[in-house]
Design a protein around this motif. Sequence first.
Motif, PDB file in Angstrom:
ATOM      1  N   GLU A  69       0.885  -1.118   0.034  1.00 20.20           N
ATOM      2  CA  GLU A  69       0.120   0.011  -0.035  1.00 20.20           C
ATOM      3  C   GLU A  69       0.929   1.295   0.045  1.00 20.20           C
ATOM      4  N   ALA A  70       0.566   2.200  -0.729  1.00 19.76           N
ATOM      5  CA  ALA A  70       1.378   3.258  -0.910  1.00 19.76           C
ATOM      6  C   ALA A  70       0.521   4.486   0.023  1.00 19.76           C
ATOM      7  N   GLU A  71       1.321   5.451   0.471  1.00 23.40           N
ATOM      8  CA  GLU A  71       1.080   6.540   1.051  1.00 23.40           C
ATOM      9  C   GLU A  71       0.384   7.286  -0.002  1.00 23.40           C
ATOM     10  N   GLU A  72      -1.033   7.664   0.415  1.00 27.50           N
ATOM     11  CA  GLU A  72      -1.951   8.310  -0.498  1.00 27.50           C
ATOM     12  C   GLU A  72      -1.330   9.666  -0.957  1.00 27.50           C
ATOM     13  N   PRO A  83       3.950  -3.351  -9.801  1.00 20.67           N
ATOM     14  CA  PRO A  83       3.784  -3.984  -8.671  1.00 20.67           C
ATOM     15  C   PRO A  83       5.031  -3.500  -7.754  1.00 20.67           C
ATOM     16  N   THR A  84       4.518  -3.200  -6.724  1.00 20.61           N
ATOM     17  CA  THR A  84       5.468  -2.256  -5.660  1.00 20.61           C
ATOM     18  C   THR A  84       5.327  -2.945  -4.275  1.00 20.61           C
ATOM     19  N   MET A  85       6.305  -2.868  -3.715  1.00 20.10           N
ATOM     20  CA  MET A  85       6.149  -2.780  -2.215  1.00 20.10           C
ATOM     21  C   MET A  85       6.889  -1.575  -1.588  1.00 20.10           C
ATOM     22  N   PHE A  86       6.289  -1.061  -0.493  1.00 17.87           N
ATOM     23  CA  PHE A  86       6.823   0.251   0.027  1.00 17.87           C
ATOM     24  C   PHE A  86       7.490  -0.039   1.526  1.00 17.87           C
ATOM     25  N   VAL A  87       8.343   0.538   1.576  1.00 14.68           N
ATOM     26  CA  VAL A  87       9.241   0.595   2.823  1.00 14.68           C
ATOM     27  C   VAL A  87       8.683   1.847   3.757  1.00 14.68           C
ATOM     28  N   ASN A  88       8.417   1.552   4.951  1.00 12.81           N
ATOM     29  CA  ASN A  88       8.088   2.608   5.906  1.00 12.81           C
ATOM     30  C   ASN A  88       8.904   2.287   7.461  1.00 12.81           C
ATOM     31  N   LYS A  89       8.912   3.345   7.947  1.00 11.93           N
ATOM     32  CA  LYS A  89       9.279   3.078   9.465  1.00 11.93           C
ATOM     33  C   LYS A  89      10.662   2.444   9.747  1.00 11.93           C
ATOM     34  N   LEU A  90      11.508   2.429   8.768  1.00 14.74           N
ATOM     35  CA  LEU A  90      12.857   1.687   8.825  1.00 14.74           C
ATOM     36  C   LEU A  90      13.602   2.394  10.137  1.00 14.74           C
ATOM     37  N   THR A  91      13.881   1.504  11.146  1.00 17.97           N
ATOM     38  CA  THR A  91      14.479   1.988  12.497  1.00 17.97           C
ATOM     39  C   THR A  91      15.547   1.204  12.841  1.00 17.97           C
ATOM     40  N   VAL A  92      16.617   1.339  13.336  1.00 17.79           N
ATOM     41  CA  VAL A  92      17.756   0.584  14.052  1.00 17.79           C
ATOM     42  C   VAL A  92      17.966   1.161  15.347  1.00 17.79           C
ATOM     43  N   GLY A  93      17.946   0.297  16.361  1.00 16.16           N
ATOM     44  CA  GLY A  93      18.320   0.856  17.603  1.00 16.16           C
ATOM     45  C   GLY A  93      19.600   1.428  17.785  1.00 16.16           C
ATOM     46  N   ARG A  94      19.615   2.478  18.486  1.00 17.78           N
ATOM     47  CA  ARG A  94      21.122   3.097  18.757  1.00 17.78           C
ATOM     48  C   ARG A  94      22.070   2.189  19.131  1.00 17.78           C
ATOM     49  N   ASP A 111      14.377  -8.082  -0.954  1.00 23.57           N
ATOM     50  CA  ASP A 111      14.067  -9.771  -1.537  1.00 23.57           C
ATOM     51  C   ASP A 111      12.640 -10.294  -1.363  1.00 23.57           C
ATOM     52  N   ARG A 112      12.151  -9.929  -0.165  1.00 22.38           N
ATOM     53  CA  ARG A 112      10.808 -10.083   0.004  1.00 22.38           C
ATOM     54  C   ARG A 112       9.946  -9.541  -1.046  1.00 22.38           C
ATOM     55  N   ALA A 113      10.198  -8.384  -1.391  1.00 15.99           N
ATOM     56  CA  ALA A 113       9.318  -7.542  -2.533  1.00 15.99           C
ATOM     57  C   ALA A 113       9.607  -8.465  -3.756  1.00 15.99           C
ATOM     58  N   PHE A 114      10.777  -8.826  -4.035  1.00 19.95           N
ATOM     59  CA  PHE A 114      10.878  -9.720  -5.300  1.00 19.95           C
ATOM     60  C   PHE A 114      10.108 -11.080  -5.156  1.00 19.95           C
ATOM     61  N   LYS A 115      10.311 -11.657  -4.121  1.00 14.25           N
ATOM     62  CA  LYS A 115       9.627 -12.896  -3.889  1.00 14.25           C
ATOM     63  C   LYS A 115       7.985 -12.710  -4.041  1.00 14.25           C
ATOM     64  N   ALA A 116       7.321 -11.611  -3.653  1.00 11.91           N
ATOM     65  CA  ALA A 116       5.951 -11.215  -3.823  1.00 11.91           C
ATOM     66  C   ALA A 116       5.570 -10.851  -5.530  1.00 11.91           C
ATOM     67  N   GLY A 117       6.569 -10.770  -6.120  1.00  9.74           N
ATOM     68  CA  GLY A 117       6.342 -10.409  -7.552  1.00  9.74           C
ATOM     69  C   GLY A 117       6.444  -8.867  -7.753  1.00  9.74           C
TER      70      GLY A 117
END
Length: 187
Positions: A69-72, A83-94, A111-117
């Motif tokens: 789902e894309a941000e509107e 066909p697209t997958m969207f990355v959101n809220k990528l966070t790595v702990g300090r 990789d997961r997006a590719f596997k989803a088509g």
Amino acid sequence: MKIAPATPDDLSSLLAFRKEAAAWLSALGTDQWSRPYPADRLMATIEAGVVFMLRDGNATAGTITLTPEAEEGLWSKGELREPTMFVNKLTVGRDYAGQNLGGRLLDWAGDRAFKAGAVWLRLDAWTTNAALQRYYIRHGFEHVRTVTEGDAINGGPRVSGWLAQRPAQPANHGFTDETPPPRSIAR
């Protein structure tokens, strides 16, 4: 480290994780994520199965949201037909900074997006956070355009309109993947 779907029990940890990230961003001079994220909206994404946790034993090292789902208001009708997958809220702990976990999470997402088509892995980033934009460029994303409120499709973004994409492709991210196979999004 393993990556697994978030559960409702992760809600308080995710909210605290985001608060930690907001404080770090503030110290860097950006207002990104300065407003608290609504817990009910976060819970809805957890329940939708699109929030993933990177775990180091019992500790949370990072998190990423990956959705079809894309941000509107950000992407054009033509782009949304791809066909697209969207990355959101990528966070790595300090405590885990400097280990390329964010880059590896992006590889996992691709990789997961590719596997989803999916053809594309896309994201929108904070419009005024040039350091974050450079980070995504270093990780293979190409800037598509920056959408401002006046340019926005259907009202569009408030502050997160820097759009970028890279091809979805197989990757060796190095995590133990405990996520279920992705649903196909191929059209």
